[in-house]
Design a protein around this motif. Structure first.
Motif, PDB file in Angstrom:
ATOM      1  N   UNK A  56      75.970  13.624  51.221  1.00 51.13           N
ATOM      2  CA  UNK A  56      75.459  12.682  52.223  1.00 51.13           C
ATOM      3  C   UNK A  56      74.079  12.162  51.837  1.00 51.13           C
ATOM      4  N   UNK A  57      73.185  13.064  51.482  1.00 49.68           N
ATOM      5  CA  UNK A  57      71.824  12.653  51.116  1.00 49.68           C
ATOM      6  C   UNK A  57      71.830  11.725  49.907  1.00 49.68           C
ATOM      7  N   UNK A  58      72.642  12.042  48.917  1.00 47.39           N
ATOM      8  CA  UNK A  58      72.701  11.198  47.720  1.00 47.39           C
ATOM      9  C   UNK A  58      73.265   9.818  48.039  1.00 47.39           C
ATOM     10  N   UNK A  59      74.258   9.754  48.913  1.00 44.17           N
ATOM     11  CA  UNK A  59      74.854   8.465  49.273  1.00 44.17           C
ATOM     12  C   UNK A  59      73.901   7.614  50.101  1.00 44.17           C
ATOM     13  N   UNK A  64      65.996   1.244  46.856  1.00 38.60           N
ATOM     14  CA  UNK A  64      65.410   0.373  47.871  1.00 38.60           C
ATOM     15  C   UNK A  64      65.209   1.058  49.214  1.00 38.60           C
ATOM     16  N   UNK A  65      66.132   1.954  49.578  1.00 40.83           N
ATOM     17  CA  UNK A  65      66.105   2.570  50.906  1.00 40.83           C
ATOM     18  C   UNK A  65      65.988   4.085  50.838  1.00 40.83           C
ATOM     19  N   UNK A  66      65.268   4.611  51.800  1.00 36.22           N
ATOM     20  CA  UNK A  66      65.194   6.048  52.014  1.00 36.22           C
ATOM     21  C   UNK A  66      66.051   6.345  53.231  1.00 36.22           C
ATOM     22  N   UNK A  67      67.140   7.052  53.024  1.00 33.13           N
ATOM     23  CA  UNK A  67      68.028   7.385  54.129  1.00 33.13           C
ATOM     24  C   UNK A  67      67.599   8.688  54.768  1.00 33.13           C
ATOM     25  N   UNK A  68      67.225   8.641  56.033  1.00 33.08           N
ATOM     26  CA  UNK A  68      66.779   9.819  56.752  1.00 33.08           C
ATOM     27  C   UNK A  68      67.915  10.253  57.677  1.00 33.08           C
ATOM     28  N   UNK A  69      68.521  11.388  57.355  1.00 31.04           N
ATOM     29  CA  UNK A  69      69.669  11.871  58.114  1.00 31.04           C
ATOM     30  C   UNK A  69      69.204  12.341  59.488  1.00 31.04           C
ATOM     31  N   UNK A  70      69.871  11.838  60.530  1.00 31.06           N
ATOM     32  CA  UNK A  70      69.478  12.177  61.893  1.00 31.06           C
ATOM     33  C   UNK A  70      70.550  12.946  62.652  1.00 31.06           C
ATOM     34  N   UNK A 120      74.938  10.577  60.191  1.00 31.34           N
ATOM     35  CA  UNK A 120      74.233   9.331  60.473  1.00 31.34           C
ATOM     36  C   UNK A 120      72.893   9.368  59.756  1.00 31.34           C
ATOM     37  N   UNK A 121      72.562   8.268  59.089  1.00 29.61           N
ATOM     38  CA  UNK A 121      71.290   8.189  58.374  1.00 29.61           C
ATOM     39  C   UNK A 121      70.607   6.867  58.681  1.00 29.61           C
ATOM     40  N   UNK A 122      69.345   6.944  59.068  1.00 28.42           N
ATOM     41  CA  UNK A 122      68.531   5.744  59.270  1.00 28.42           C
ATOM     42  C   UNK A 122      68.153   5.187  57.905  1.00 28.42           C
ATOM     43  N   UNK A 123      68.208   3.861  57.761  1.00 26.67           N
ATOM     44  CA  UNK A 123      67.810   3.199  56.515  1.00 26.67           C
ATOM     45  C   UNK A 123      66.391   2.696  56.666  1.00 26.67           C
ATOM     46  N   UNK A 124      65.517   3.175  55.811  1.00 23.50           N
ATOM     47  CA  UNK A 124      64.124   2.716  55.814  1.00 23.50           C
ATOM     48  C   UNK A 124      63.782   2.205  54.429  1.00 23.50           C
ATOM     49  N   UNK A 125      63.091   1.073  54.385  1.00 25.06           N
ATOM     50  CA  UNK A 125      62.652   0.561  53.093  1.00 25.06           C
ATOM     51  C   UNK A 125      61.689   1.554  52.470  1.00 25.06           C
ATOM     52  N   UNK A 126      61.857   1.778  51.191  1.00 24.14           N
ATOM     53  CA  UNK A 126      60.944   2.671  50.483  1.00 24.14           C
ATOM     54  C   UNK A 126      59.589   1.987  50.350  1.00 24.14           C
ATOM     55  N   UNK A 127      58.533   2.760  50.443  1.00 19.30           N
ATOM     56  CA  UNK A 127      57.188   2.244  50.215  1.00 19.30           C
ATOM     57  C   UNK A 127      57.044   1.960  48.728  1.00 19.30           C
ATOM     58  N   UNK A 128      56.164   1.071  48.389  1.00 20.39           N
ATOM     59  CA  UNK A 128      55.889   0.769  46.994  1.00 20.39           C
ATOM     60  C   UNK A 128      55.530   2.051  46.264  1.00 20.39           C
ATOM     61  N   UNK A 129      56.029   2.209  45.053  1.00 22.10           N
ATOM     62  CA  UNK A 129      55.774   3.434  44.296  1.00 22.10           C
ATOM     63  C   UNK A 129      54.308   3.567  43.910  1.00 22.10           C
ATOM     64  N   UNK A 130      53.533   2.482  44.002  1.00 21.59           N
ATOM     65  CA  UNK A 130      52.110   2.556  43.658  1.00 21.59           C
ATOM     66  C   UNK A 130      51.242   2.888  44.865  1.00 21.59           C
TER      67      UNK A 130
END
Length: 142
Positions: A56-59, A64-70, A120-130
């Motif tokens: 689940x976490x890998x999927x 682009x997105x950080x999936x936070x499982x809720x 269920x996982x919330x989709x959040x945009x990843x912050x810039x790597x810098x």
């Protein structure tokens, strides 16, 4: 996948291998060892849950997105046995505006279903790597 798949130390510790990363689909596999058994001599439910959770976490995560499982719900349908190679396949079942609903099927070597999972996982945009990551730690100005 546009970047190297992240390492999941907990999954590695339990002998779980993750295949695929992001795009709404991934697989996790593990062989039930004596260390994964419950007092009844079958695969511990927490181990089966963790195999599903790794898939689940890998999927749910990608470049682009950080999936936070809720939320996760699991139905145990058949016991895993010593020596069974369990495979968890996670895929997006529903894509909503800000979250994804996943179905995960865990099966044994003979394709017998061991458990069905929904997550269920919330989709959040990843912050810039810098950009520095704020972890809630107070910063000193001095």
């Amino acid at each position: 996948m546009t970047r190297t798949q992240p390492v999941d130390p907990y999954a590695q510790h339990l002998g779980i291998t993750v295949i695929g990363h992001g795009g709404g689909r991934a697989e996790a596999t593990a062989t039930v060892s004596p260390n994964h058994l419950n007092p009844h001599g079958t695969a511990h439910g927490a181990f089966i849950f963790t195999v599903a959770g790794a898939a689940l976490a890998a999927a749910a995560n990608d470049a682009e997105h950080s999936g936070v499982v809720s939320a996760v719900h699991i139905d145990y349908l058949r016991p895993g046995q010593l020596g069974d190679r369990l495979t968890a396949v996670a895929r997006v079942a529903e894509r909503l505006p800000k979250e994804d609903i996943f179905e995960i099927r865990i099966s044994d070597d003979e394709n017998n279903i061991v458990a069905r999972v929904s997550g269920r996982a919330n989709r959040r945009l990843r912050a810039s790597s810098t950009a520095p990551r704020d972890r809630g730690i107070p910063h000193s100005n001095g």
